[in-house]
Design a protein around this motif. Structure first.
Motif, PDB file in Angstrom:
ATOM      1  N   ARG A  74     120.965  67.356  17.698  1.00  0.00           N
ATOM      2  CA  ARG A  74     121.252  67.163  16.288  1.00  0.00           C
ATOM      3  C   ARG A  74     122.287  66.314  15.969  1.00  0.00           C
ATOM      4  NH1 ARG A  74     119.654  70.341  12.685  1.00  0.00           N
ATOM      5  NH2 ARG A  74     119.047  72.105  13.492  1.00  0.00           N
ATOM      6  N   GLU A  75     123.685  66.065  16.981  1.00  0.00           N
ATOM      7  CA  GLU A  75     124.782  65.316  17.127  1.00  0.00           C
ATOM      8  C   GLU A  75     124.309  64.412  17.636  1.00  0.00           C
ATOM      9  OE1 GLU A  75     128.984  65.098  18.734  1.00  0.00           O
ATOM     10  OE2 GLU A  75     128.029  67.132  18.887  1.00  0.00           O
ATOM     11  N   LEU A  76     123.357  64.063  18.247  1.00  0.00           N
ATOM     12  CA  LEU A  76     122.841  62.657  19.355  1.00  0.00           C
ATOM     13  C   LEU A  76     121.572  62.056  17.730  1.00  0.00           C
ATOM     14  CD1 LEU A  76     122.159  63.478  23.015  1.00  0.00           C
ATOM     15  CD2 LEU A  76     124.092  61.750  22.057  1.00  0.00           C
ATOM     16  N   ALA A  77     120.736  62.720  17.096  1.00  0.00           N
ATOM     17  CA  ALA A  77     120.236  62.290  16.516  1.00  0.00           C
ATOM     18  C   ALA A  77     121.180  61.661  15.199  1.00  0.00           C
ATOM     19  CB  ALA A  77     118.806  63.396  15.830  1.00  0.00           C
ATOM     20  N   LEU A  78     121.979  62.860  15.100  1.00  0.00           N
ATOM     21  CA  LEU A  78     122.672  62.254  14.011  1.00  0.00           C
ATOM     22  C   LEU A  78     123.827  61.027  14.479  1.00  0.00           C
ATOM     23  CD1 LEU A  78     124.093  63.011  10.898  1.00  0.00           C
ATOM     24  CD2 LEU A  78     126.215  64.190  12.160  1.00  0.00           C
ATOM     25  N   ALA A  79     123.887  60.518  15.050  1.00  0.00           N
ATOM     26  CA  ALA A  79     123.964  59.778  15.906  1.00  0.00           C
ATOM     27  C   ALA A  79     123.500  57.895  15.757  1.00  0.00           C
ATOM     28  CB  ALA A  79     125.082  59.023  17.282  1.00  0.00           C
ATOM     29  N   ASN A  80     122.417  58.456  16.152  1.00  0.00           N
ATOM     30  CA  ASN A  80     121.470  57.249  15.895  1.00  0.00           C
ATOM     31  C   ASN A  80     121.404  56.912  13.915  1.00  0.00           C
ATOM     32  OD1 ASN A  80     120.122  57.499  18.708  1.00  0.00           O
ATOM     33  ND2 ASN A  80     118.341  58.711  17.860  1.00  0.00           N
ATOM     34  N   THR A  81     121.629  58.050  13.316  1.00  0.00           N
ATOM     35  CA  THR A  81     121.580  57.741  11.972  1.00  0.00           C
ATOM     36  C   THR A  81     123.136  57.096  11.341  1.00  0.00           C
ATOM     37  OG1 THR A  81     120.860  60.750  11.826  1.00  0.00           O
ATOM     38  CG2 THR A  81     121.415  59.386   9.681  1.00  0.00           C
ATOM     39  N   LEU A  82     123.634  57.699  11.585  1.00  0.00           N
ATOM     40  CA  LEU A  82     125.235  57.033  11.966  1.00  0.00           C
ATOM     41  C   LEU A  82     125.521  55.461  11.980  1.00  0.00           C
ATOM     42  CD1 LEU A  82     127.844  60.062  11.166  1.00  0.00           C
ATOM     43  CD2 LEU A  82     126.408  58.812   9.727  1.00  0.00           C
ATOM     44  N   GLY A  83     124.672  55.518  13.155  1.00  0.00           N
ATOM     45  CA  GLY A  83     124.540  54.264  13.853  1.00  0.00           C
ATOM     46  C   GLY A  83     125.937  54.188  14.754  1.00  0.00           C
ATOM     47  N   THR A  84     126.932  54.932  14.872  1.00  0.00           N
ATOM     48  CA  THR A  84     127.505  55.597  15.932  1.00  0.00           C
ATOM     49  C   THR A  84     127.210  56.409  16.864  1.00  0.00           C
ATOM     50  OG1 THR A  84     128.770  56.848  14.642  1.00  0.00           O
ATOM     51  CG2 THR A  84     129.537  54.799  14.026  1.00  0.00           C
ATOM     52  N   GLU A 134     113.129  58.692  28.509  1.00  0.00           N
ATOM     53  CA  GLU A 134     112.167  58.990  28.368  1.00  0.00           C
ATOM     54  C   GLU A 134     111.612  57.998  26.853  1.00  0.00           C
ATOM     55  OE1 GLU A 134     108.498  60.041  30.190  1.00  0.00           O
ATOM     56  OE2 GLU A 134     109.993  60.074  32.413  1.00  0.00           O
ATOM     57  N   ALA A 135     112.322  58.796  25.905  1.00  0.00           N
ATOM     58  CA  ALA A 135     112.339  57.905  24.296  1.00  0.00           C
ATOM     59  C   ALA A 135     113.134  57.304  24.676  1.00  0.00           C
ATOM     60  CB  ALA A 135     112.413  59.278  23.531  1.00  0.00           C
ATOM     61  N   GLN A 136     114.309  56.789  24.996  1.00  0.00           N
ATOM     62  CA  GLN A 136     115.306  55.888  25.401  1.00  0.00           C
ATOM     63  C   GLN A 136     114.819  54.938  25.978  1.00  0.00           C
ATOM     64  OE1 GLN A 136     118.462  55.869  23.298  1.00  0.00           O
ATOM     65  NE2 GLN A 136     118.689  54.042  24.211  1.00  0.00           N
ATOM     66  N   ALA A 137     114.409  55.362  26.843  1.00  0.00           N
ATOM     67  CA  ALA A 137     114.001  53.807  27.351  1.00  0.00           C
ATOM     68  C   ALA A 137     112.770  52.792  27.128  1.00  0.00           C
ATOM     69  CB  ALA A 137     113.765  54.367  29.097  1.00  0.00           C
ATOM     70  N   ALA A 138     112.107  54.007  26.139  1.00  0.00           N
ATOM     71  CA  ALA A 138     110.850  53.447  26.014  1.00  0.00           C
ATOM     72  C   ALA A 138     111.095  52.376  23.815  1.00  0.00           C
ATOM     73  CB  ALA A 138     109.632  54.727  25.439  1.00  0.00           C
ATOM     74  N   GLY A 139     112.473  53.369  23.618  1.00  0.00           N
ATOM     75  CA  GLY A 139     113.535  52.408  22.461  1.00  0.00           C
ATOM     76  C   GLY A 139     112.458  53.235  20.820  1.00  0.00           C
ATOM     77  N   THR A 140     111.877  54.601  21.509  1.00  0.00           N
ATOM     78  CA  THR A 140     112.176  55.190  20.175  1.00  0.00           C
ATOM     79  C   THR A 140     113.160  56.097  19.775  1.00  0.00           C
ATOM     80  OG1 THR A 140     110.261  56.870  21.958  1.00  0.00           O
ATOM     81  CG2 THR A 140     109.298  54.935  20.638  1.00  0.00           C
ATOM     82  N   TRP A 141     113.745  56.604  20.651  1.00  0.00           N
ATOM     83  CA  TRP A 141     114.989  57.403  20.576  1.00  0.00           C
ATOM     84  C   TRP A 141     115.822  57.873  19.155  1.00  0.00           C
ATOM     85  CZ3 TRP A 141     116.213  62.189  21.066  1.00  0.00           C
ATOM     86  CH2 TRP A 141     117.591  62.908  20.569  1.00  0.00           C
ATOM     87  N   GLU A 142     116.180  56.050  19.372  1.00  0.00           N
ATOM     88  CA  GLU A 142     117.011  55.351  17.702  1.00  0.00           C
ATOM     89  C   GLU A 142     116.372  55.887  17.057  1.00  0.00           C
ATOM     90  OE1 GLU A 142     115.642  52.798  20.422  1.00  0.00           O
ATOM     91  OE2 GLU A 142     116.972  53.795  21.446  1.00  0.00           O
ATOM     92  N   ARG A 143     114.839  56.049  16.605  1.00  0.00           N
ATOM     93  CA  ARG A 143     114.203  56.925  15.187  1.00  0.00           C
ATOM     94  C   ARG A 143     113.817  58.317  14.322  1.00  0.00           C
ATOM     95  NH1 ARG A 143     110.820  52.868  12.869  1.00  0.00           N
ATOM     96  NH2 ARG A 143     110.181  51.168  14.080  1.00  0.00           N
ATOM     97  N   LEU A 144     114.548  59.244  15.871  1.00  0.00           N
ATOM     98  CA  LEU A 144     114.796  60.446  15.080  1.00  0.00           C
ATOM     99  C   LEU A 144     116.309  60.188  15.293  1.00  0.00           C
ATOM    100  CD1 LEU A 144     113.296  62.455  15.993  1.00  0.00           C
ATOM    101  CD2 LEU A 144     113.906  63.107  18.283  1.00  0.00           C
ATOM    102  N   LYS A 145     115.955  60.966  13.771  1.00  0.00           N
ATOM    103  CA  LYS A 145     117.687  60.702  13.092  1.00  0.00           C
ATOM    104  C   LYS A 145     118.179  62.170  12.579  1.00  0.00           C
ATOM    105  CE  LYS A 145     117.505  56.363  11.548  1.00  0.00           C
ATOM    106  NZ  LYS A 145     117.229  55.095  11.327  1.00  0.00           N
ATOM    107  N   ALA A 146     118.838  62.642  12.452  1.00  0.00           N
ATOM    108  CA  ALA A 146     119.501  63.810  11.635  1.00  0.00           C
ATOM    109  C   ALA A 146     120.066  63.593   9.820  1.00  0.00           C
ATOM    110  CB  ALA A 146     120.997  63.858  12.523  1.00  0.00           C
ATOM    111  N   CYS A 147     119.586  63.833   8.762  1.00  0.00           N
ATOM    112  CA  CYS A 147     119.645  63.955   7.671  1.00  0.00           C
ATOM    113  C   CYS A 147     121.593  64.263   7.692  1.00  0.00           C
ATOM    114  CB  CYS A 147     119.285  64.935   6.920  1.00  0.00           C
ATOM    115  SG  CYS A 147     119.499  64.920   4.816  1.00  0.00           S
ATOM    116  N   ARG A 148     122.111  62.660   6.798  1.00  0.00           N
ATOM    117  CA  ARG A 148     123.497  63.161   7.230  1.00  0.00           C
ATOM    118  C   ARG A 148     123.489  63.663   6.465  1.00  0.00           C
ATOM    119  NH1 ARG A 148     124.456  56.520   6.033  1.00  0.00           N
ATOM    120  NH2 ARG A 148     125.957  57.559   6.858  1.00  0.00           N
TER     121      ARG A 148
END
Length: 196
Positions: A74-84, A134-148
């Motif tokens: 969840r924390e990693l998904a939130l990092a995707n949301t916040l961009g940090t 594998e999602a990170q390698a494929a470039g799809t991980w950044e799309r999995l986000k946690a609501c801010r």
């Protein structure tokens, strides 16, 4: 709940990334709900998704590790949301959690793939870590986000073109954030007027 419900009518993440989304969303802080609140619930969740045999039990230690894994994801998904990225101290804790679910590189259908090193329930949880890698390698991980929204944290798949979604639902959490911001601005303006 996660098999059907997606806030705001968003489509779920594509498989296999949806497994990670569903695992993290077994806990919904806003609803005080935890679908894997016991080791038995976790074993059933893993078995229902084919990640572990139905006969495999989850002991207390693995259950604690699984909850830490869910929080880390969840924390990693939130990092995707916040961009940090998470703070350095949190990165160390997340690394320690991920190390508990080792992976190996093996040929699967004549393709090199990351697979769990362990079997059973630990292997099922490691499969989620393999999906993340594998999602990170494929470039799809950044799309999995946690609501801010602080009380929500629902993990959603951002299918928008510009990948700029921040809330699980604009109608629910986005609306709360905008209303709260409006109240703060209005309160600030009123206090400035009263000082005059």
């Amino acid at each position: 709940m996660t098999d059907v419900f997606q806030p705001g009518g968003r489509p779920p993440a594509p498989q296999p990334l949806r497994l990670v989304q569903d695992f993290v969303n077994t806990e919904i802080p806003d609803f005080n709900q935890d679908d894997v609140a016991t080791p038995e619930d976790l074993a059933a969740w893993l078995a229902a998704r084919g990640l572990a045999p139905p006969s495999d039990a989850v002991d207390a230690a693995l259950f604690v590790e699984a909850r830490a894994l869910r929080s880390a994801l969840r924390e990693l998904a939130l990092a995707n949301t916040l961009g940090t990225p998470p703070a350095p101290s949190r990165r160390k804790a997340i690394d320690a959690t991920l190390r508990g679910f080792p992976l190996a590189l093996r040929l699967v259908d004549a393709r090199p793939r990351l697979v769990p090193s362990a079997e059973g329930a630990r292997g099922g949880l490691a499969a989620l870590v393999a999906v993340l890698a594998e999602a990170q390698a494929a470039g799809t991980w950044e799309r999995l986000k946690a609501c801010r929204e602080e009380t929500c944290g629902w993990v959603f798949y951002d299918g928008s073109r510009n990948r700029s979604s921040s809330w699980c639902s604009m109608q629910v959490c986005g609306g709360r954030a905008k209303a709260s911001s409006y109240r703060r601005r209005r309160s600030t303006r009123q206090s400035r007027r009263s000082r005059r």
